[in-house]
Write a protein that holds these residues in place. Structure first.
Motif, short mmCIF file in Angstrom:
data_model
loop_
_atom_site.label_atom_id
_atom_site.label_comp_id
_atom_site.label_asym_id
_atom_site.label_seq_id
_atom_site.Cartn_x
_atom_site.Cartn_y
_atom_site.Cartn_z
N LYS A 59 -5.59 14.57 -11.40
CA LYS A 59 -6.35 14.12 -12.57
C LYS A 59 -5.80 12.84 -13.21
O LYS A 59 -6.56 11.99 -13.67
CB LYS A 59 -6.45 15.24 -13.60
N PRO A 60 -4.47 12.66 -13.29
CA PRO A 60 -3.97 11.41 -13.90
C PRO A 60 -4.44 10.15 -13.19
O PRO A 60 -4.46 9.07 -13.80
CB PRO A 60 -2.45 11.57 -13.81
N PHE A 61 -4.85 10.24 -11.92
CA PHE A 61 -5.27 9.05 -11.18
C PHE A 61 -6.72 8.67 -11.45
O PHE A 61 -7.16 7.61 -11.01
CB PHE A 61 -5.05 9.26 -9.68
N LEU A 62 -7.44 9.52 -12.17
CA LEU A 62 -8.83 9.20 -12.47
C LEU A 62 -8.94 7.94 -13.31
O LEU A 62 -9.96 7.25 -13.27
CB LEU A 62 -9.49 10.38 -13.20
N ALA A 63 -7.90 7.63 -14.07
CA ALA A 63 -7.93 6.44 -14.93
C ALA A 63 -7.13 5.28 -14.35
O ALA A 63 -7.02 4.23 -15.00
CB ALA A 63 -7.38 6.80 -16.31
N HIS A 64 -6.60 5.44 -13.15
CA HIS A 64 -5.77 4.37 -12.57
C HIS A 64 -6.68 3.31 -11.95
O HIS A 64 -7.54 3.61 -11.11
CB HIS A 64 -4.84 4.95 -11.50
N PRO A 65 -6.51 2.04 -12.32
CA PRO A 65 -7.42 1.00 -11.84
C PRO A 65 -7.26 0.63 -10.38
O PRO A 65 -8.12 -0.06 -9.81
CB PRO A 65 -7.08 -0.20 -12.74
N ARG A 66 -6.17 1.07 -9.72
CA ARG A 66 -5.94 0.70 -8.32
C ARG A 66 -5.78 1.92 -7.42
O ARG A 66 -5.19 1.84 -6.34
CB ARG A 66 -4.69 -0.19 -8.22
N ALA A 67 -6.35 3.04 -7.83
CA ALA A 67 -6.22 4.27 -7.05
C ALA A 67 -7.50 4.56 -6.27
O ALA A 67 -8.60 4.46 -6.80
CB ALA A 67 -5.89 5.45 -7.95
N ASP A 72 -1.37 -0.70 -4.16
CA ASP A 72 -2.67 -0.17 -3.73
C ASP A 72 -2.45 1.30 -3.42
O ASP A 72 -1.94 1.66 -2.35
CB ASP A 72 -3.13 -0.95 -2.50
N LEU A 73 -2.81 2.17 -4.36
CA LEU A 73 -2.52 3.59 -4.24
C LEU A 73 -3.64 4.33 -3.51
O LEU A 73 -4.80 4.28 -3.91
CB LEU A 73 -2.34 4.22 -5.64
N ARG A 74 -3.29 5.01 -2.45
CA ARG A 74 -4.23 5.84 -1.69
C ARG A 74 -3.73 7.27 -1.79
O ARG A 74 -2.62 7.57 -1.34
CB ARG A 74 -4.31 5.39 -0.23
N VAL A 75 -4.53 8.17 -2.37
CA VAL A 75 -4.02 9.47 -2.78
C VAL A 75 -4.87 10.60 -2.19
O VAL A 75 -6.10 10.56 -2.23
CB VAL A 75 -4.01 9.61 -4.31
N ALA A 76 -4.20 11.62 -1.66
CA ALA A 76 -4.86 12.83 -1.15
C ALA A 76 -4.23 14.05 -1.80
O ALA A 76 -3.02 14.07 -2.03
CB ALA A 76 -4.72 12.91 0.36
N THR A 86 0.84 -1.20 0.00
CA THR A 86 0.00 0.00 0.00
C THR A 86 0.87 1.24 0.00
O THR A 86 1.89 1.30 0.69
CB THR A 86 -0.91 0.01 1.24
N ILE A 87 0.46 2.24 -0.78
CA ILE A 87 1.17 3.51 -0.84
C ILE A 87 0.20 4.64 -0.51
O ILE A 87 -0.83 4.79 -1.18
CB ILE A 87 1.80 3.76 -2.22
N ALA A 88 0.53 5.42 0.52
CA ALA A 88 -0.21 6.65 0.81
C ALA A 88 0.56 7.80 0.18
O ALA A 88 1.72 8.06 0.52
CB ALA A 88 -0.34 6.85 2.32
N LEU A 89 -0.08 8.47 -0.74
CA LEU A 89 0.58 9.47 -1.59
C LEU A 89 -0.08 10.82 -1.42
O LEU A 89 -1.31 10.92 -1.43
CB LEU A 89 0.48 9.01 -3.05
N ASP A 90 0.71 11.87 -1.25
CA ASP A 90 0.08 13.20 -1.10
C ASP A 90 0.40 14.11 -2.28
O ASP A 90 1.42 13.98 -2.95
CB ASP A 90 0.43 13.81 0.25
#
Length: 302
Positions: free
Chosen positions: A184-192, A169-173, A144-148
């Protein structure tokens, strides 16, 4: 339930010193009032890491911290708080980043984030996971990755499309509404999974929404895999291909607000790592965030 101590989890983004002034009464522009000023380890990635550590997770930090006196002090504080600091990028020619905020009894008045060192370091903070001890092209990181969102737009876009992060497993804030569009690039990421407030969700959709449920549904319709949208004391929402759920957080007296969103995100991640079903993890995160803003602390879930 408990979390396996070996479960790999990275916190990528800002780790800096928070300088926060709090006044016990309402303030207006130009006010000069008595209050309390604190300096604590902060930054979105650090706030998430601290909350995760309180839940029994030992996160690894990927960030940039200067080799100045403040940086050495911050590294020591991170280690004492339970973080793994072995892979932090340490530039010798840049100062340690800082964040300064002013809050009154109603919440945040204004803030300035000086994250120039993190932005200048760029992709160098990712070396351990792109071609190093945490991951390589032929063996991408799978935890798991918590990304800011304090990272640059270029770096966030690289992470969203790189094979090095395809199995994570991308978790993004977004870190703040002003940086929401960077996601916006994460809108198409299947695991975000994105963690947003109502304003940030609206910015990503180029729209304004009356409720968190509306914003969450709109983001899923844009192709996002999963999203959690909060709206202060109003109902929060979680949406994915599995459906939509909305729930009002506990109503509490506000003692502080800085870090509340990070606490919500970290508590949600920790609950899911511990095996909580999605509905229970959502409730756990709302309860933890409510306790945090009322008490200035983040309780472990049971």
């Amino acid at each position: 339930m408990t979390i396996a101590p070996h479960a790999p989890l990275l916190c990528i983004g800002s780790v800096l010193w928070d300088v926060i002034g709090r006044a016990p009464e309402p303030m207006h522009a130009g006010a000069d009032v008595p209050g309390k000023i604190t300096r604590l380890p902060g930054g979105v990635a650090m706030n998430i890491a601290m909350a995760l550590a309180r839940h029994g997770v030992r996160p690894t930090l990927l960030t940039a911290i200067g080799r100045d006196a403040e940086g050495e002090e911050l590294i020591t504080a991170c280690a004492q708080l339970g973080m793994i600091t072995d892979h932090i990028h340490r530039p010798a020619d840049l100062p340690t980043d800082r964040y300064m905020a002013v809050e009154d009894s109603a919440g945040l008045i204004a803030a300035i984030a000086d994250a120039k060192t993190l932005e200048t370091a760029g992709a160098r903070i990712l070396d351990p996971v792109t071609d190093g001890p945490l991951g390589r092209p032929h063996a991408p990181f799978q935890g798991t990755i918590a990304l800011d969102g304090n990272l640059t737009e270029t770096l966030l876009a690289q992470i969203a499309t790189s094979d090095a992060f395809a199995a994570a497993d991308l978790r993004v804030a977004p870190a703040s509404p002003g940086k929401a569009l960077r996601l916006k690039p994460f809108l198409a990421h299947p695991r975000a999974t994105l963690y947003l407030n109502l304003e940030e969700a609206g910015l990503l959709c180029d729209n304004r929404f009356p409720h968190a449920e509306d914003a969450a549904q709109a983001l899923i319709s844009l192709g996002l895999s999963r999203v959690l949208v909060t709206d202060g004391a109003n109902k929060a929402a979680e949406a994915s291909a599995e459906g939509l759920r909305a729930l009002a957080p506990p109503q509490v007296r506000i003692a502080r607000v800085t870090g509340a969103g990070d606490t919500f995100m970290a508590s949600h991640i920790a609950a899911e790592l511990a095996g909580f079903p999605r509905a229970e993890a959502f409730v756990s995160a709302l309860n933890a965030a409510a306790h945090y803003v009322s008490q200035g602390a983040d309780p472990c879930f049971s």
